[in-house]
Every structure is written in structure tokens, then in C-alpha cells.
Design an enzyme around this catalytic site. Structure first.
Site, short mmCIF file in Angstrom:
data_model
loop_
_atom_site.label_atom_id
_atom_site.label_comp_id
_atom_site.label_asym_id
_atom_site.label_seq_id
_atom_site.Cartn_x
_atom_site.Cartn_y
_atom_site.Cartn_z
N CYS A 61 16.48 18.85 16.64
CA CYS A 61 16.51 18.06 17.88
C CYS A 61 17.87 18.15 18.55
O CYS A 61 17.98 18.06 19.77
CB CYS A 61 16.13 16.62 17.60
SG CYS A 61 17.18 15.80 16.37
N HIS A 108 18.74 10.94 15.62
CA HIS A 108 17.80 11.78 16.39
C HIS A 108 18.35 11.97 17.80
O HIS A 108 18.89 11.04 18.40
CB HIS A 108 16.43 11.11 16.44
CG HIS A 108 15.41 11.91 17.20
ND1 HIS A 108 15.00 13.17 16.78
CD2 HIS A 108 14.71 11.64 18.33
CE1 HIS A 108 14.10 13.63 17.64
NE2 HIS A 108 13.91 12.72 18.59
#
Length: 942
Positions: free
Chosen positions: A334, A877
Site C-alpha cells: 500500500c 496502512h
């Protein structure tokens, strides 16, 4: 691909229709076919060039007579005349690979509306019957999307590379993503003339067995196969191989997992779901009554709606804009996906890489990646801007990245800003227009005007660095250094790619220091003080002196301790506090001021290593605890007994109460204050200590370290003098703590030194306190001293000096990238700051921060993209917020999932890297609109 066999009225002498008749007929066919299109129907690619010619032809009004009385046909250019036969040659490759089994191949980077349009089969048939030509490029409609209710024309079916083992044959095939694994299995066996019962096929990603493809009813889309993926066709020419193949087929029926066969799972499982359907254009379940094609063909005398050739087919894109394609997470990627999305949505890069940039690739640049990084990024960008909504797995790009930047290999989480910095630098070197870099030496200012020096530095930089990255992202600092001794001023102008701004919500800093007294009058204690964040060592000493009630006849000796030893003494009052990290350990020692000559005595504690296999005599001693400091007068001869007395005094506050009552020590006793050489004040008074005159103590096992590093046992011969060099300023003594000695002293106070600042859970208040981006910028531009490891060599003093440094913005880029320094790194860990930064989305005004006052242009920027980091260091994230300029709307890019968001939701405490674009202001227009790359005008702001 089958060529259509239909009659061509145009070439066979049949009746030729007027342009108006052709237009009306195509319109009626389009309406009928669009209202009945469904999965499995065919659409045909036709070159945009030919289609636009036909549009111009059928739009002309033959009855319209121009003002001079002549017919429009007499005055129209060639584009308004009847087109020749259909020519799709500019869409296809001239030749196919010998290993290919795919028939006619089209170019990989075609874009609908720019290179081709899609026509329903009935429309294509009619045009072909009139004009002939070709070749026919048919593509099927497939279902797509999470609900499989959207339709898409699969312009680019999967291209797979099949490898046969152990034969070593190979072949390239095209197959729809909606075909099943069973169909791929069958195709492979037909191509290589193999027996179905003896073949297993594998996902062969990275030329290694990734996963066994044994679920024959599963689609290739669900199996997460991507364009140009490798497939291993494994042949077993024996009974065991046949049994294995049958076992695999039986396993799929009862849902069991074939662990014996699938033993090479190299990546974590990746979801096969994508954000929306289709490789060319998608359509929702609600089809609507009208289409762009039929509407475009419904001409009136006032307009020519066919000029808009986008979205010709009934299967239209969901929304009018491209760029809404996600990136699959390959396993903790990510960080890469968020950075890539921000770059590909930088309009200057999107335009550059969708055009022919290959001529600018610098294949010989030793600092680059021989063009491979630029090619991989350009191909990925084109795929992300191609029509369609199928998420892309950036495997090829990831492989190139790992090749040239091994720090990003594997599937661990990394810093998106570090990746971004590498990509910008790497793309610049791959695309550097300068093939042979000249040697350019910039001169110091030496009193010259800043404008002249800045232009000289910029010209020298551009002479060696000239690329799209420089054009778009690079600006220029003004850097001023001042020598603290001779006050020499050095001014240079350096390029920058992005700004890394500190998150300084306050101007102060809390620091914890352990305080020790050399006279044993108090137990050690931790003292926490508040000091200026950009302060000096003298600020810390003053704060500690006040907090610990330092007397007029005492001084504080400040030191950094690491691994139970002295790392350094912070004696220079001008040392910047920024050089002291939060996880450092600081100790301050109260020592008396003295008019007499004194030496600094450093006391290091040692204990025996626990080695059960060694005898006590062979045991090694290792440092432990906190080293101590005291002063000792050296006006007279120093004896071993004097050192014993000083050490006893230093440790007296740690002596256990039961040890104070001991009186049966066989060794001669020493009073704690038997020598006035310990802790002697400037007034000649000895330091007091409770019960010091009454308490008798045993001798301590002390070792004096000589200049030759030899150790002398000074626990005996207390009257023997210590030989010191005339240049000595300190002595080093070891105290060896036996188990018996440890029982007499409470050494807990010597252990577990506190860190300068201990990070704990972030409280709610700190997350909600607003911090302006302007405040962060001002902290970045504030003057501060260089850290000791980065001292400046003063050309006047001919010495390295801890100069003060001041940065100013001189030249700003078209795209300004700002990195918020949320992560603080130390030797053992890194911390994250959850501070909310109030950054402007519109009207980010940097005009007053520009040091070049001769430029009158306003420097206004607008946010168009940013990366976010959520969570902690180990389980964080990354996502991206991006504004699509064509839609004037913000979207959240979370790997494969893309969703619209409101502008007010763009700001959060997770914002990490901000992307701003310069706004073209009226000031810029009045100054001639000079907002290009700035290479031709070094004095203009960039």
C-alpha cells in the site's frame, strides 16, 4: 480473429448512398443494437483517424451554398470527401512473435477516443459493406464489477506466456479473463498436443511455482491472473502424474485443498475483487434509453454533435473521466500504491508518459537505471489511464523497483515518502536530457547580488540536470551559513525536490536528566525540565540548575551515557539541543566549584559476566550501571587512600542501613571525610555528610587506569602516591562489584537511566490540537546551528565549525511536494506523531516566504493529491486522496477500492505527503505568463 465476409457495395458497384443517408442508416442501426446489447456480443475497433474522417463526411450539408454562391463540396477540404476503405493498420503490430498464437495483435497502449472507437457489430457490418478494408478487430462484451451486472468491452484479453516443463516449449496466447481455468487447461493441451490427464497448470509468477490452478470452474479473473503473466504447464508422463491430475480434479469437487501439490505459496492471498469492470468501457445494470452514438447521429441543422467521438458504443464508461483504476496490494505494498497514484495523477506526468517519451530516455546515464525504471513507470501509468475499471497488479513495476532499489524488495511495509524520493530521483536520471554532464563549479557569493548568484547556480544545475522531473518538481533554496568564530558568511543556492517539514506544535521541549551529587548528600533523582526546542546546552543547564536548587558554590557537569560508559561530556554551552535525541540518556553531576587545581575523576562500575564454565579467577568484568563523576584536588600529592575516600563519599548515599552498623571489618577503616581533597568548596569548607565522622567503611576493590591502559589495584597501599602526567585533566577508576559488595549497597539507583523523552500513548488532546502548515514551514526555515556530525569547514578559519544555518525559499516548482515528518527515528525504534496539521486545500500562499523580493508574482498553490498513513509503525496502512481535475471531485484510493469523498474529509491527522500545484494568477499573466520550466529564465520563480 475471423475476418468478416460481407459484400462491399462501394467496391462492387452497388448503389452509393448520400452522406445524409449513410448517417441516418447508421443512427437507426446503432439505436437498435445498443438497446439489445448483452454479454457475449461483439464490438469492433475502428481507427479514430478513419472514423473522424467519416464523421466529417456525413456531417457536411450538401445543399448548403456558401456566400459566394459556390457549393460546399467545391470548397471542402479532403477530410470532407468520401473516405477510402477502412484502414486499421495504425492499430496493429506489423509483425507477431514466432512464439505467439494470438493472431492479429493491437498495440498495448491504445486509448479509446484517442486511437480508436468501439462500434457495435451491426454498425461495423454496415460500414464494412460500404467501404471494405480492415482488418476486422472484434472484441467481446463481458460482465464485470463486484455484482457482475456491469458490462465491459474486453479490448485487451489476457495475454499469457505458457511454459511447458520438462519439454521447454513456450507459447503466447490470448484468452478472455472470463474464461475458466478448465478452458485454459484445454487450450494449453491443444497448443502443445498434450494429454489432459497428464497436465497440471501453475501460476508461475516470478518464474517460480506460485499456486496450483486446479479449480477448473474458476474464471481467470477470479484466479487473479494478470496481463503477461507466466503459466507453467507441467507434464507428467507416468502413472503418478496421471494419478496426481485425477486427484486434483477430485479435490475440487469436495472443496479440499491440495496441500501436497501446492507447496510453493510465495505471496499472501490477494483478493480477486476489483473496483469495477472492464478493460475498455463499463456499463451499469441500468442501461438507459439513449446513447452517445445515437444522439450524436441525430443531427440538426444548427449543430454537429458527432464532433464528440468519445464513448461511441452503448457500453460506456461509468463516469466521463479516466484515472479511476486501483492497484492491487501484492502484500504490504500500500505504501507503493499510494505514492504511485499521486504521481500518475500529476497532470504533467500523465501527459508526458502518455506521449512518446522514449526519445528522452537516457540509456547511458551511469546514475540511472538504463531507462528500465522510466519504461516500467510509463507502462504502468498508461495502464492506469486506459479506459476501464479493472484493478491492476503492479507486479512488473514491483520487480523493476526491487531490482534497482533492494531496500524495497520483499513484502514488508516501507515508507511511502522514501519510495517517492527514490522514484523522483530515479525517473529524473532515466529521463535526463543531458547525455554528457559538463563540470560546473559554482562560486561563493562573496558579496555579489543574490539574483546573480542564484541564476548562476541554477544554470549550472540545469546544465547537468534537465528532465521532466526538474521541469515540474524541482525548486531552489537559498542557504546561508555563518561561522560562529570569524563570522564568515557563505551563501549558496541548492536545488530541492520536496520539502520535509517538522511537526513542531510548540516551541518548547521536555527533557529528563538524572541528577547525582558527588558528596553523597542525596540519592540520585530524575529531573524533568522544559527548554526551548531550538535551544542550546546552556538553556538545559540553567533549567536543571534551577530545578535541583544548585548552590552558588556548585557546578553541573552534563554528560551523555551509553552502554554504561561516558559517550561524551556536553561542555560546550552552544551545543544545540536538537543534537540530543529523545532516546538518549543524560546525567548531570553536582560538583563543587574550586579555586584550586582539580582533576575530574570518572568512576566506571563493573560486574562479573555470568559464565558458568569459567573459574572465578578467569571471570571477565563488564560495565554496568551509571558511571559517576567527582572532582579531586591535585595541588598536593594524590594517594591511593585519597581516591578510596572520594569513591566512598560518592557511594555513601547508596549504602544500606545494615552496612552502616557493621563494625567488624578486619581492614583498616577510612572516614568518609578523612581527606579534604574530596568535594572541597571554594571557601575551603569540606562537604558534610550525615554520620560521616562516625561511620567506618571497608576498602573498595578499585582499579586505577594508567595512561598506558594498564590497571593498578589501589585497594592496598593507601599511602602510596599516584603518578600523574603534568597534562592530565582527569583520571579513570574502575570499581569491581562482587556479590558481597552488591549486598552492602543499593545499586538500583545506578540502573535504568530514563530516556530524555519517553514516548507514551498519544493523548486525545494532542491529536486534536490544530497545527498550521505555515507554522511547520516557518520552523523549517528558522535559523539553527548545524549538528556536531555535520559541521561546516570555514574557508576563512580553515577549521570545522558548528555554524548556524538559515534556509530560504528562492525558486518554487510547478508542483510542490511537502513531506510532513511524522516519523522520528532513533537507534532502537521509530515513533509516529499523530499531530493534526491544518493544511490549506485552496490558496496556499507562499509569496511572503520567497527570499527573491525582485519577483512580484504571487505564489499561490492548490492541493490536488496527498498520501495518508493510518495506524502505528508495525501495522500501518497507506491510502491516497486525489482530486480528478476533469470532474473537480475528490476520491479516496485505497489499493483496489476507490470511492468519492467530500472535500471537507480530505483533511485528517493521517496526512503524510502533500502535492500542491501552482495556480495561474493574474499576476503571472501580467508578467507575461512565465510559468514554464524556467530553464530559459533563471531569474523567474519556479
Amino acid at each position: 480473429m475471423t475476418e468478416l465476409k460481407v459484400e462491399c457495395n462501394n467496391s462492387c458497384g452497388g448503389p452509393q448512398l448520400t452522406p445524409e443517408e449513410e448517417r441516418v442508416l447508421i443512427r437507426d442501426i446503432a439505436i437498435t443494437s445498443e438497446n439489445n446489447s448483452q454479454e457475449g456480443d461483439s464490438f469492433y475497433l475502428i481507427t479514430q483517424r478513419w472514423w473522424q474522417h467519416w464523421i466529417d463526411y456525413v456531417n457536411q450539408e450538401q445543399t448548403n451554398v456558401m456566400n459566394d454562391g459556390s457549393s460546399m463540396l467545391e470548397n471542402c477540404d479532403s477530410s470532407s470527401r468520401r473516405p477510402a476503405s477502412i484502414d486499421n493498420s495504425d492499430l496493429i503490430h506489423d509483425a507477431n512473435s514466432e512464439e505467439s498464437n494470438v493472431g492479429i495483435e493491437i498495440h498495448d497502449t491504445l486509448s479509446e477516443g484517442r486511437d480508436y472507437v468501439l462500434l457495435p457489430q451491426e454498425v461495423w457490418n454496415q460500414l464494412y459493406s460500404w467501404y471494405g478494408g480492415g482488418p476486422a478487430l472484434a472484441r467481446k462484451v463481458i460482465s464485470s464489477g463486484l455484482s457482475q451486472t456491469e458490462y465491459a468491452v474486453e479490448v485487451y484479453p489476457l495475454r499469457l506466456r505458457l511454459f511447458v516443463m520438462p519439454k521447454g516449449d513456450r507459447c503466447i496466447v490470448r484468452i478472455s479473463k472470463k474464461e475458466t481455468i478448465g478452458e485454459l487447461h484445454k487450450r494449453a493441451c491443444e497448443l502443445f498436443d498434450l494429454n489432459l490427464e497428464q497436465v497440471c497448470i501453475w501460476d508461475y509468477y516470478g518464474q517460480r511455482k506460485h499456486a496450483l490452478m486446479n479449480d477448473m470452474d474458476r474464471t481467470l479473473d477470479d484466479a487473479n491472473l494478470q496481463m503477461d503473466q507466466d503459466i507453467l504447464v507441467e507434464v507428467h508422463n507416468n502413472a503418478n502424474g496421471t494419478a496426481l491430475s485425477r486427484f486434483i480434479r477430485s479435490a475440487q469437487g469436495n472443496g479440499s485443498t491440495v496441500k501436497e501439490a501446492s507447496s510453493f505459496l510465495l505471496e499472501p492471498y490477494k483478493s480477486s475483487l476489483s473496483i469495477a469492470g472492464g478493460l475498455s468501457a463499463s456499463k451499469g445494470a441500468s442501461r438507459g434509453s439513449g446513447t452517445e452514438l445515437s444522439q450524436s447521429l441525430n443531427l440538426t441543422s444548427q449543430g454537429r454533435e458527432l464532433d464528440n467521438t468519445y464513448g461511441i458504443s452503448t457500453v460506456t464508461t461509468r463516469g466521463s473521466s479516466g484515472g479511476l483504476i486501483g492497484l492491487q496490494n501484492l502484500g504490504n505494498t500500500c505504501f507503493m500504491n499510494s505514492a504511485i497514484q499521486c504521481l500518475v495523477h500529476t497532470s504533467e506526468f500523465a501527459k508526458y508518459f502518455q506521449e512518446d517519451y522514449h526519445q528522452e530516455i537516457n540509456w547511458q546515464n551511469p546514475l540511472g537505471m538504463v531507462g528500465e525504471l522510466a519504461l516500467a513507470f510509463g507502462e504502468l501509468l498508461r495502464r492506469l489511464w486506459a479506459p476501464g475499471r479493472t484493478a491492476i497488479a503492479p507486479r512488473q513495476f514491483k520487480m523493476k523497483l526491487a531490482r534497482f532499489a533492494p531496500q524495497f524488495s520483499g513484502y514488508n511495509q516501507h515508507d511511502s515518502q522514501e519510495l517517492l524520493a527514490f522514484l523522483l530521483d530515479g525517473l529524473h536520471e532515466d529521463l535526463n536530457r543531458v547525455k554528457h554532464k559538463p563540470y560546473k563549479k559554482s562560486k561563493d557569493a562573496d558579496g555579489r547580488p543574490d539574483e546573480e548568484v542564484a541564476d548562476e547556480y541554477w544554470a549550472n544545475h540545469i546544465a547537468r540536470n534537465d528532465s521532466i522531473i526538474v521541469d515540474v518538481c524541482q525548486g531552489q533554496y537559498k542557504s546561508t551559513l555563518v561561522c560562529p568564530q570569524c563570522h564568515k558568511i557563505s551563501v549558496t543556492f541548492d536545488p530541492f525536490m520536496y520539502l520535509s517539514l517538522p511537526l513542531q506544535s510548540t516551541t518548547t521541549r521536555s527533557m529528563t536528566v538524572m541528577i547525582f551529587t558527588c558528596d553523597g548528600s542525596a540519592l540520585p533523582f530524575a529531573c524533568t525540565v522544559t527548554v526551548p526546542k531550538q535551544g542550546r546546552c546552556r538553556d538545559l543547564i540553567n533549567a536543571l540548575s534551577s530545578a535541583c536548587s544548585l548552590k552558588n558554590n556548585e557546578d553541573l557537569k552534563l554528560a551523555e551515557v551509553r552502554n554504561h560508559l561516558f559517550e561524551r561530556f556536553l561542555e560546550d554551552p552552544l551545543i544545540s539541543l536538537s543534537a540530543i535525541r529523545d532516546d538518549d540518556h543524560l546525567v548531570a553531576y553536582k560538583i563543587p566549584k574550586s579555586l584550586k587545581k582539580t582533576l575530574l575523576m570518572r568512576l566506571i562500575h563493573r560486574c562479573q559476566e555470568q559464565d558458568m564454565g569459567a573459574t572465578q579467577a578467569a571471570q571477565n568484568w563488564k560495565p554496568f550501571g551509571t558511571p559517576l563523576v567527582s572532582s579531586i584536588s591535585c595541588d598536593e600529592v594524590i594517594t591511593r587512600g585519597d581516591i578510596q575516600t572520594v569513591v566512598h563519599t560518592m557511594l555513601s548515599s547508596l549504602l544500606r542501613s545494615e552496612s552502616l552498623r557493621q563494625a567488624d571489618t578486619p581492614e583498616p577503616c577510612l572516614s568518609l571525610t578523612a581527606s579534604e581533597k574530596c568535594c572541597e568548596s571554594s571557601s575551603g569548607e569540606a562537604c558534610s555528610n550525615k554520620d560521616s565522622n562516625a561511620v567506618k567503611l571497608f576498602k573498595l576493590p578499585l582499579q586505577l587506569v594508567e595512561e598506558s591502559n594498564a590497571c593498578i589495584d589501589i585497594s592496598v597501599g593507601e599511602d602510596k602516591a599516584i603518578k600523574l602526567s603534568s597534562t592530565s585533566t582527569s583520571i579513570l577508576v574502575y570499581v569491581d562489584w562482587s556479590q558481597e559488595l552488591l549486598e552492602k549497597y543499593d545499586t538500583r539507583y545506578l540502573e535504568n537511566l530514563p530516556e530524555v523523552f519517553k514516548y507514551g500513548p498519544v493523548n486525545k488532546k494532542s491529536r486534536t490540537e490544530p497545527l498550521s502548515l505555515y507554522t511547520c514551514l516557518e520552523a523549517f526555515l528558522r535559523e539553527e546551528p548545524l549538528v556536531p556530525e555535520d559541521m561546516w569547514y570555514c574557508p576563512k578559519c580553515k577549521e570545522r565549525r558548528q555554524a548556524s544555518k538559515k534556509l530560504d525559499l528562492w525558486r518554487l516548482p510547478e508542483v510542490l511536494v511537502i513531506h510532513l515528518k511524522r516519523f522520528s527515528y532513533s537507534r532502537s525504534m521509530k515513533h509516529k506523531l499523530e499531530t493534526f496539521v491544518n493544511f490549506p486545500i485552496h490558496d496556499f500562499d507562499l509569496t511572503k516566504y520567497i527570499a527573491n523580493k525582485n519577483n512580484t508574482q504571487r505564489q499561490i498553490y492548490e492541493l490536488y493529491a496527498l498520501t495518508n498513513h493510518y495506524g502505528g509503525m508495525g501495522s500501518g496502512h497507506y491510502t491516497a486522496h486525489i482530486k480528478l481535475l476533469d470532474e473537480n471531485r475528490w476520491y479516496n484510493f485505497d489499493d483496489t477500492h476507490i470511492s468519492p469523498i467530500n472535500e471537507e474529509d480530505v483533511k485528517s491527522a493521517a496526512a503524510y505527503v502533500l502535492f500542491y500545484r501552482r495556480v495561474k494568477t493574474s499576476d503571472a499573466t501580467s508578467n507575461g505568463g512565465k510559468s514554464g520550466s524556467g530553464h530559459n529564465n533563471g531569474s523567474s520563480l519556479k
